[in-house]
Design a protein around this motif. Structure first.
Motif, PDB file in Angstrom:
ATOM      1  N   GLY A 179       0.824  -1.210   0.000  1.00  9.55           N
ATOM      2  CA  GLY A 179       0.000   0.000   0.000  1.00  9.55           C
ATOM      3  C   GLY A 179       0.852   1.252   0.000  1.00  9.55           C
ATOM      4  O   GLY A 179       0.565   2.221  -0.719  1.00  9.55           O
ATOM      5  N   ASP A 180       1.924   1.252   0.795  1.00 11.87           N
ATOM      6  CA  ASP A 180       2.832   2.409   0.835  1.00 11.87           C
ATOM      7  C   ASP A 180       3.494   2.633  -0.527  1.00 11.87           C
ATOM      8  O   ASP A 180       3.669   3.775  -0.969  1.00 11.87           O
ATOM      9  N   LYS A 181       3.868   1.543  -1.190  1.00  7.93           N
ATOM     10  CA  LYS A 181       4.482   1.663  -2.518  1.00  7.93           C
ATOM     11  C   LYS A 181       3.512   2.283  -3.518  1.00  7.93           C
ATOM     12  O   LYS A 181       3.910   3.078  -4.381  1.00  7.93           O
ATOM     13  N   ILE A 182       2.233   1.921  -3.407  1.00 14.11           N
ATOM     14  CA  ILE A 182       1.214   2.506  -4.294  1.00 14.11           C
ATOM     15  C   ILE A 182       1.099   3.999  -4.042  1.00 14.11           C
ATOM     16  O   ILE A 182       1.015   4.804  -4.988  1.00 14.11           O
ATOM     17  N   LEU A 183       1.075   4.403  -2.777  1.00 18.76           N
ATOM     18  CA  LEU A 183       0.968   5.828  -2.442  1.00 18.76           C
ATOM     19  C   LEU A 183       2.165   6.608  -2.963  1.00 18.76           C
ATOM     20  O   LEU A 183       2.026   7.715  -3.489  1.00 18.76           O
ATOM     21  N   ILE A 184       3.361   6.031  -2.805  1.00 19.58           N
ATOM     22  CA  ILE A 184       4.582   6.702  -3.292  1.00 19.58           C
ATOM     23  C   ILE A 184       4.539   6.838  -4.810  1.00 19.58           C
ATOM     24  O   ILE A 184       4.869   7.897  -5.360  1.00 19.58           O
ATOM     25  N   LYS A 185       4.127   5.777  -5.496  1.00 21.51           N
ATOM     26  CA  LYS A 185       4.039   5.817  -6.958  1.00 21.51           C
ATOM     27  C   LYS A 185       2.994   6.826  -7.413  1.00 21.51           C
ATOM     28  O   LYS A 185       3.213   7.567  -8.382  1.00 21.51           O
ATOM     29  N   LEU A 239       3.259  -3.834  -9.673  1.00 21.90           N
ATOM     30  CA  LEU A 239       3.587  -4.128  -8.282  1.00 21.90           C
ATOM     31  C   LEU A 239       2.907  -5.383  -7.764  1.00 21.90           C
ATOM     32  O   LEU A 239       3.491  -6.154  -7.003  1.00 21.90           O
ATOM     33  N   MET A 240       1.643  -5.611  -8.178  1.00 26.08           N
ATOM     34  CA  MET A 240       0.853  -6.699  -7.593  1.00 26.08           C
ATOM     35  C   MET A 240       0.544  -7.822  -8.569  1.00 26.08           C
ATOM     36  O   MET A 240      -0.120  -8.787  -8.218  1.00 26.08           O
TER      37      MET A 240
END
Length: 424
Positions: A179-185, A239-240
């Motif tokens: 989830g954090d990676k999605i927010l950063i992206k 990512l997923m």
């Protein structure tokens, strides 16, 4: 190179100060307070070195006017031939950064100016760090709100509220790290369609805000929403995995400024209403605020969750005030009595911990319990923990996990405590 505005009605003093300071700084000179104000607005100096006693406008009055005109504090140093302590004391009272007597000594002037500007740099660095959301690099809620209050009062453009659709499922299925990676992206994608003159902020969770100067076209907002939806989905699949079936997307609520007003709080509420319309009509799109659309959406309202639900559910258990906890406790007691539901109440008691960091301990408990659990501080040395849908035999594993977490945390490793539990 840092810039210093020198203000003195004597040309010879301007030249002396300028010659000394120009070794390290760019200097601009003014012969009166009125001229200094004009140059200040054009040149935007980092510091002002001003004579204290000048005709028409003295240094004190100039200081007050410059601080009113500036959006941030600009340090000012007074210089004077007056030997009295009274003028120096008054200068510091109104906020002067320093005070130096004439005739000017080069080494002393340079050292004092250097100290002022070094301190200013440190303060600006600290302010920048405090203003930035650490995860995304965007402005945090407090900083974005502060800046947008100023921008909306005078600028023309579009204020956008941007919400990620179905983001909670990312955390639930793939974990908070993903989830954090999605927010950063997503923050990177936002930056890619935003000019340096515009503003981006993270308001919390998966909610973002943007202001685009001089945008008055719905087509531009439509294009941005389309781009964000397409590129976010592609990034999420990388990512997923391509088989990722979460309906992840972007909803945008927009309002034009100043067409819909200049007050940020009012504009924010209007953008939020516009966003609500998107959420009610399939998400993954945009909506421009208008009274007609909002009225129609309210008439067709069918999703109670939009009123009572959490837009950005926090991680971990509910950390509640004791009165709120009592209401949840009584509700659980009714469920147990009427429907034979299972619920456990756990009491954590600290012993001889006069310096206990209870607020920090409350956060630790919250972050290490389920999202359905509730925590509240009861008194100076006690916490209550409510575990809905839990059997009595589940409690030891919960208390063991919390014990290990508390003892492994540096601030709490010396604590003495115990757990007691019972069924409702």
């Amino acid at each position: 190179m840092q810039k210093i505005l020198i203000v003195d009605d004597e040309i010879i003093m301007q030249k002396i100060a300028s010659k000394i300071l120009s070794q390290k700084y760019k200097t601009i000179c003014a012969s009166s307070g009125a001229e200094a104000i004009k140059l200040f607005e054009i040149e935007k100096p980092d510091m002002v070195l001003s004579d204290l006693l000048m005709p028409e406008m003295d240094g004190y009055e100039l200081h007050n006017i410059l601080q009113e005109k500036s959006s941030h504090t600009v340090p000012i140093m007074f210089m004077t031939a007056d030997d009295s302590d009274e003028s120096e004391s008054h200068g510091f009272e109104i906020g002067a950064a320093d005070y130096i007597r004439k005739p000017l000594k080069a080494d002393i002037l340079l050292r004092r100016v250097s100290n002022i500007l070094d301190n200013l740099d440190k303060l600006q660095d600290l302010q920048q760090a405090a203003d930035v959301d650490k995860m995304t690099g965007l402005l945090n809620k407090a900083a974005a709100t502060r800046e947008l209050e100023k921008i909306c009062a005078t600028a023309s453009g579009a204020l956008l509220m941007i919400d990620l659709d179905s983001f909670k499922l990312v955390n639930d299925i793939h974990g908070h790290m993903t989830g954090d990676k999605i927010l950063i992206k997503f923050a990177e994608l936002l930056k890619s369609i935003t000019r340096e003159s515009d503003l981006l902020g993270r308001m919390g969770g998966d909610e973002f805000i943007a202001f685009y100067h001089d945008i008055k076209s719905e087509a531009v907002i439509a294009m941005k929403a389309k781009y964000l939806n397409e590129t976010l989905l592609n990034a999420a699949k990388k990512l997923m995995g391509e088989n990722m079936d979460i309906p992840l997307g972007v909803s945008v609520g927009a309002v034009f400024v100043p067409n819909s007003g200049n007050d940020f709080k009012t504009l924010y509420e209007k953008a939020d209403k516009a966003l609500y319309v998107v959420k009610q009509n399939g998400k993954h799109g945009y909506n421009i605020y208008s009274e007609e659309k909002i009225s129609a959406a309210q008439e067709n309202f069918s999703d109670v969750n939009q009123i009572f639900g959490e837009r950005n559910p926090p991680k971990g258990a509910y950390l509640l005030e004791l009165e709120q906890f009592k209401l949840i406790y009584r509700h659980q007691l009714r469920l147990v009595t009427a429907y034979k539901k299972k619920c456990q109440i756990v009491t954590l008691t600290l012993y001889n911990e006069k310096d206990a960091a209870m607020e920090e301990l409350g956060e630790l408990l919250k972050n290490n319990l389920r999202v359905s659990d509730c925590v509240a501080q009861g008194g100076k040395n006690k916490f209550f923990i409510l575990l809905p849908e839990s059997e009595a035999e589940n409690v030891p594993s919960v208390t063991e996990r919390l014990t290990l977490k508390i003892l492994s945390t540096k601030n709490f490793s010396h604590y003495k405590f115990s757990f007691d539990s019972r069924s409702l």
